[in-house]
Design a protein around this motif. Sequence first.
Motif, PDB file in Angstrom:
ATOM      1  N   LEU A  13       0.836  -1.207   0.000  1.00 20.23           N
ATOM      2  CA  LEU A  13       0.000   0.000   0.000  1.00 20.23           C
ATOM      3  C   LEU A  13       0.870   1.257   0.000  1.00 20.23           C
ATOM      4  O   LEU A  13       0.637   2.188  -0.776  1.00 20.23           O
ATOM      5  CB  LEU A  13      -0.923   0.013   1.211  1.00 20.23           C
ATOM      6  CG  LEU A  13      -2.125  -0.913   1.196  1.00 20.23           C
ATOM      7  CD1 LEU A  13      -2.877  -0.819   2.515  1.00 20.23           C
ATOM      8  CD2 LEU A  13      -3.045  -0.576   0.049  1.00 20.23           C
ATOM      9  N   ILE A  17       1.069   4.102  -3.009  1.00 15.71           N
ATOM     10  CA  ILE A  17       0.735   5.497  -2.734  1.00 15.71           C
ATOM     11  C   ILE A  17       1.877   6.404  -3.174  1.00 15.71           C
ATOM     12  O   ILE A  17       1.655   7.440  -3.808  1.00 15.71           O
ATOM     13  CB  ILE A  17       0.405   5.696  -1.239  1.00 15.71           C
ATOM     14  CG1 ILE A  17      -0.937   5.037  -0.921  1.00 15.71           C
ATOM     15  CG2 ILE A  17       0.384   7.162  -0.865  1.00 15.71           C
ATOM     16  CD1 ILE A  17      -1.243   4.924   0.549  1.00 15.71           C
ATOM     17  N   ILE A  45      -9.517   4.363   1.854  1.00 13.95           N
ATOM     18  CA  ILE A  45      -9.414   3.853   0.488  1.00 13.95           C
ATOM     19  C   ILE A  45     -10.746   4.060  -0.220  1.00 13.95           C
ATOM     20  O   ILE A  45     -11.792   4.174   0.423  1.00 13.95           O
ATOM     21  CB  ILE A  45      -8.993   2.360   0.437  1.00 13.95           C
ATOM     22  CG1 ILE A  45      -9.988   1.474   1.176  1.00 13.95           C
ATOM     23  CG2 ILE A  45      -7.583   2.172   0.975  1.00 13.95           C
ATOM     24  CD1 ILE A  45      -9.696  -0.014   1.061  1.00 13.95           C
ATOM     25  N   LEU A  63      -7.050   3.071  -4.384  1.00 16.20           N
ATOM     26  CA  LEU A  63      -6.553   4.075  -3.447  1.00 16.20           C
ATOM     27  C   LEU A  63      -7.289   5.393  -3.627  1.00 16.20           C
ATOM     28  O   LEU A  63      -7.788   5.707  -4.697  1.00 16.20           O
ATOM     29  CB  LEU A  63      -5.054   4.266  -3.644  1.00 16.20           C
ATOM     30  CG  LEU A  63      -4.215   3.008  -3.411  1.00 16.20           C
ATOM     31  CD1 LEU A  63      -2.771   3.263  -3.795  1.00 16.20           C
ATOM     32  CD2 LEU A  63      -4.311   2.550  -1.979  1.00 16.20           C
ATOM     33  N   PRO A  72      -2.626  11.843  -1.216  1.00 10.37           N
ATOM     34  CA  PRO A  72      -3.298  10.611  -0.814  1.00 10.37           C
ATOM     35  C   PRO A  72      -4.034  10.770   0.515  1.00 10.37           C
ATOM     36  O   PRO A  72      -3.658  11.581   1.361  1.00 10.37           O
ATOM     37  CB  PRO A  72      -2.147   9.606  -0.689  1.00 10.37           C
ATOM     38  CG  PRO A  72      -0.939  10.425  -0.477  1.00 10.37           C
ATOM     39  CD  PRO A  72      -1.176  11.731  -1.157  1.00 10.37           C
TER      40      PRO A  72
END
Length: 132
Positions: A13, A17, A45, A63, A72
Motif C-alpha cells: 500500500l 501510494i 481507500i 486508493l 493521498p
Amino acid sequence: MTTDPIADYLTRLRNAIKANHRIVEVPASKLKKEMTKILYDKGYIQGYKFVDAPVGASIKIALKYHPATRTPAITHLERVSKPGLRQYRKASELPRVLNGLGIAVISTSHGVMTDKEARTNSVGGEVLCYVY
C-alpha cells in the motif's frame, strides 16, 4: 512465502501510494480482508474487490486521492506489532493515534477493529498498525 504478511500488505500500500497508483493488488487472507474493510469504512481507500481463485486469491484496492491536489488519503502506515515482538494492550491502554485523528487497527478476541471500537467494547488485543 513472507515472514510477516501484514508488513508486506502495508508496504505494498505504501509503495503504491508513493508511486501514485490508482489500484494495488495484494495477496488475500482473512486478516487482510478485515483490515481492508476497516480502511474502507474509515474512508482511507476508495474501494476494494476480493478476487477469489483456486490458488492465490487476492484483493484489489482502489486508493483514494484528493481530486484537486492529488494528495493521498493515507499519509502514514506504520506496523506496530511484529513477529519478533508482539504488542498487546489492555482496553484502557490502547493508543490514540494523532489525538484521535488517525486509527490503530487492533486484533481482538472479538475480531479485527479500530482502537475506538475496542475501547467502546472494552476489549484489548494486539495492536497491528497505525494509519493516518
